[in-house]
Design a protein around this motif. Sequence first.
Motif, PDB file in Angstrom:
ATOM      1  N   ALA A 121       0.829  -1.127  -0.203  1.00 46.53           N
ATOM      2  CA  ALA A 121       0.053   0.121   0.033  1.00 46.53           C
ATOM      3  C   ALA A 121       0.841   1.168   0.017  1.00 46.53           C
ATOM      4  O   ALA A 121       0.471   2.082  -0.726  1.00 46.53           O
ATOM      5  CB  ALA A 121      -0.904  -0.093   1.220  1.00 46.53           C
ATOM      6  N   THR A 129       5.655   3.007  -2.181  1.00 48.19           N
ATOM      7  CA  THR A 129       5.870   3.410  -3.673  1.00 48.19           C
ATOM      8  C   THR A 129       6.501   4.568  -3.763  1.00 48.19           C
ATOM      9  O   THR A 129       6.579   5.520  -2.766  1.00 48.19           O
ATOM     10  CB  THR A 129       4.282   3.545  -3.972  1.00 48.19           C
ATOM     11  OG1 THR A 129       3.668   4.387  -3.418  1.00 48.19           O
ATOM     12  CG2 THR A 129       3.482   2.418  -3.928  1.00 48.19           C
ATOM     13  N   GLN A 185      -8.958  -4.040   2.488  1.00 48.08           N
ATOM     14  CA  GLN A 185      -7.897  -3.622   1.927  1.00 48.08           C
ATOM     15  C   GLN A 185      -6.890  -2.543   3.144  1.00 48.08           C
ATOM     16  O   GLN A 185      -7.591  -1.680   3.560  1.00 48.08           O
ATOM     17  CB  GLN A 185      -8.154  -2.531   0.824  1.00 48.08           C
ATOM     18  CG  GLN A 185      -6.803  -2.165   0.098  1.00 48.08           C
ATOM     19  CD  GLN A 185      -7.237  -1.373  -1.185  1.00 48.08           C
ATOM     20  OE1 GLN A 185      -8.421  -1.170  -1.502  1.00 48.08           O
ATOM     21  NE2 GLN A 185      -6.117  -0.750  -1.668  1.00 48.08           N
ATOM     22  N   LEU A 229      -4.892   0.587   4.029  1.00 44.30           N
ATOM     23  CA  LEU A 229      -4.766   1.963   3.399  1.00 44.30           C
ATOM     24  C   LEU A 229      -3.453   2.449   3.942  1.00 44.30           C
ATOM     25  O   LEU A 229      -3.022   3.392   3.079  1.00 44.30           O
ATOM     26  CB  LEU A 229      -5.968   2.800   3.907  1.00 44.30           C
ATOM     27  CG  LEU A 229      -7.353   2.170   3.657  1.00 44.30           C
ATOM     28  CD1 LEU A 229      -8.639   2.882   4.372  1.00 44.30           C
ATOM     29  CD2 LEU A 229      -7.600   2.068   2.048  1.00 44.30           C
ATOM     30  N   GLY A 286      -1.483   5.200   1.375  1.00 46.75           N
ATOM     31  CA  GLY A 286      -1.002   4.633   0.111  1.00 46.75           C
ATOM     32  C   GLY A 286      -1.841   5.886  -0.782  1.00 46.75           C
ATOM     33  O   GLY A 286      -3.025   6.435  -0.437  1.00 46.75           O
ATOM     34  N   ALA A 287      -1.568   6.030  -2.025  1.00 44.28           N
ATOM     35  CA  ALA A 287      -1.848   6.952  -2.894  1.00 44.28           C
ATOM     36  C   ALA A 287      -3.307   6.759  -3.435  1.00 44.28           C
ATOM     37  O   ALA A 287      -4.233   7.763  -3.625  1.00 44.28           O
ATOM     38  CB  ALA A 287      -0.894   7.189  -4.261  1.00 44.28           C
ATOM     39  N   ASP A 288      -3.665   5.591  -3.445  1.00 44.69           N
ATOM     40  CA  ASP A 288      -4.982   5.153  -4.025  1.00 44.69           C
ATOM     41  C   ASP A 288      -6.054   5.739  -2.560  1.00 44.69           C
ATOM     42  O   ASP A 288      -7.154   5.771  -3.016  1.00 44.69           O
ATOM     43  CB  ASP A 288      -5.229   3.638  -3.811  1.00 44.69           C
ATOM     44  CG  ASP A 288      -4.398   3.137  -5.048  1.00 44.69           C
ATOM     45  OD1 ASP A 288      -4.141   3.703  -6.049  1.00 44.69           O
ATOM     46  OD2 ASP A 288      -4.207   1.942  -5.193  1.00 44.69           O
ATOM     47  N   SER A 289      -5.726   5.945  -1.360  1.00 45.23           N
ATOM     48  CA  SER A 289      -6.715   6.306  -0.568  1.00 45.23           C
ATOM     49  C   SER A 289      -6.629   7.956  -0.303  1.00 45.23           C
ATOM     50  O   SER A 289      -7.277   8.478   0.614  1.00 45.23           O
ATOM     51  CB  SER A 289      -6.499   5.608   0.730  1.00 45.23           C
ATOM     52  OG  SER A 289      -5.259   6.064   1.215  1.00 45.23           O
ATOM     53  N   TRP A 290      -5.638   8.452  -0.848  1.00 47.51           N
ATOM     54  CA  TRP A 290      -5.479  10.051  -0.711  1.00 47.51           C
ATOM     55  C   TRP A 290      -7.008  11.052  -0.910  1.00 47.51           C
ATOM     56  O   TRP A 290      -7.630  10.524  -2.058  1.00 47.51           O
ATOM     57  CB  TRP A 290      -4.426  10.703  -1.587  1.00 47.51           C
ATOM     58  CG  TRP A 290      -3.108  10.225  -1.163  1.00 47.51           C
ATOM     59  CD1 TRP A 290      -2.682   9.493   0.035  1.00 47.51           C
ATOM     60  CD2 TRP A 290      -1.819  10.421  -1.687  1.00 47.51           C
ATOM     61  NE1 TRP A 290      -1.496   9.213   0.065  1.00 47.51           N
ATOM     62  CE2 TRP A 290      -0.683   9.857  -0.972  1.00 47.51           C
ATOM     63  CE3 TRP A 290      -1.418  10.962  -3.143  1.00 47.51           C
ATOM     64  CZ2 TRP A 290       0.543   9.810  -1.458  1.00 47.51           C
ATOM     65  CZ3 TRP A 290      -0.150  10.873  -3.590  1.00 47.51           C
ATOM     66  CH2 TRP A 290       0.678  10.161  -2.722  1.00 47.51           C
ATOM     67  N   ARG A 295      -9.436  11.069   0.583  1.00 50.57           N
ATOM     68  CA  ARG A 295     -10.855  10.581   0.857  1.00 50.57           C
ATOM     69  C   ARG A 295     -11.189  10.552   2.638  1.00 50.57           C
ATOM     70  O   ARG A 295     -12.032   9.988   2.992  1.00 50.57           O
ATOM     71  CB  ARG A 295     -10.767   8.948   0.361  1.00 50.57           C
ATOM     72  CG  ARG A 295     -10.815   8.688  -1.090  1.00 50.57           C
ATOM     73  CD  ARG A 295     -10.761   7.446  -1.357  1.00 50.57           C
ATOM     74  NE  ARG A 295     -10.485   7.494  -2.822  1.00 50.57           N
ATOM     75  CZ  ARG A 295     -10.436   6.137  -3.648  1.00 50.57           C
ATOM     76  NH1 ARG A 295     -10.471   5.033  -2.852  1.00 50.57           N
ATOM     77  NH2 ARG A 295     -10.417   6.114  -4.550  1.00 50.57           N
ATOM     78  N   HIS A 310      -9.344   9.629   4.949  1.00 44.97           N
ATOM     79  CA  HIS A 310      -8.789   8.406   5.732  1.00 44.97           C
ATOM     80  C   HIS A 310      -7.667   8.973   6.991  1.00 44.97           C
ATOM     81  O   HIS A 310      -7.865   8.658   7.790  1.00 44.97           O
ATOM     82  CB  HIS A 310      -8.361   7.351   5.128  1.00 44.97           C
ATOM     83  CG  HIS A 310      -9.180   6.786   4.140  1.00 44.97           C
ATOM     84  ND1 HIS A 310     -10.604   6.087   4.619  1.00 44.97           N
ATOM     85  CD2 HIS A 310      -9.375   6.513   2.891  1.00 44.97           C
ATOM     86  CE1 HIS A 310     -11.230   5.600   3.575  1.00 44.97           C
ATOM     87  NE2 HIS A 310     -10.565   5.858   2.365  1.00 44.97           N
TER      88      HIS A 310
END
Length: 170
Positions: free
Chosen positions: A20, A23, A72, A74, A93-97, A99, A101
């Motif tokens: 996650a 990266t 998943q 985060l 992780g960038a996928d959760s930026w 939002r 969290h």
Amino acid sequence: MSAVQIAPLQASDLAELAAAIRTDAVYAHLGGKAPAMQRFASGLQRALAGPPEHRRTERWLNYLVRAADSGQVLGQLQATVHDGIAEVAFLFGADSWGRGHASHGLRWLQQEVVRSCGPVDFWATAVPANLRCQALLARAGYVAVAPADAPRLLSYDDGDLVFTHRPPAA
């Protein structure tokens, strides 16, 4: 923002957490590139082992944040409590930026620190280029201070920006 689950970080979470947050997109906000897996793993293992013998008065709190619906990973939350203060950190992780969290996690972490350690002043550091972190800290009520006005911060590196937050008295 979808619901999250926050639990103590375990060694068995390492691979999922690495997937996650380890990266280049994430580490660019920390002023560098993602570390090699061995370096990433050894850093987390040191954190989970707790403070070294000569710093046993410190408390190291490490938490894993998961999406409640999917499980998943985060990101992670950390607090180092020492000398009447708590240094907080978060890495998602960038996928959760974007939002909510990390904002939710930071509020939860502050409450958990007070619950488990008592009232403290909160401190955080950020590299100057990490505008996302600075904005999140500002939304959470943190204010920038001169590094010279801060107590001894274990997370401070030369050139970092320093932020503090003193929660209102209960």
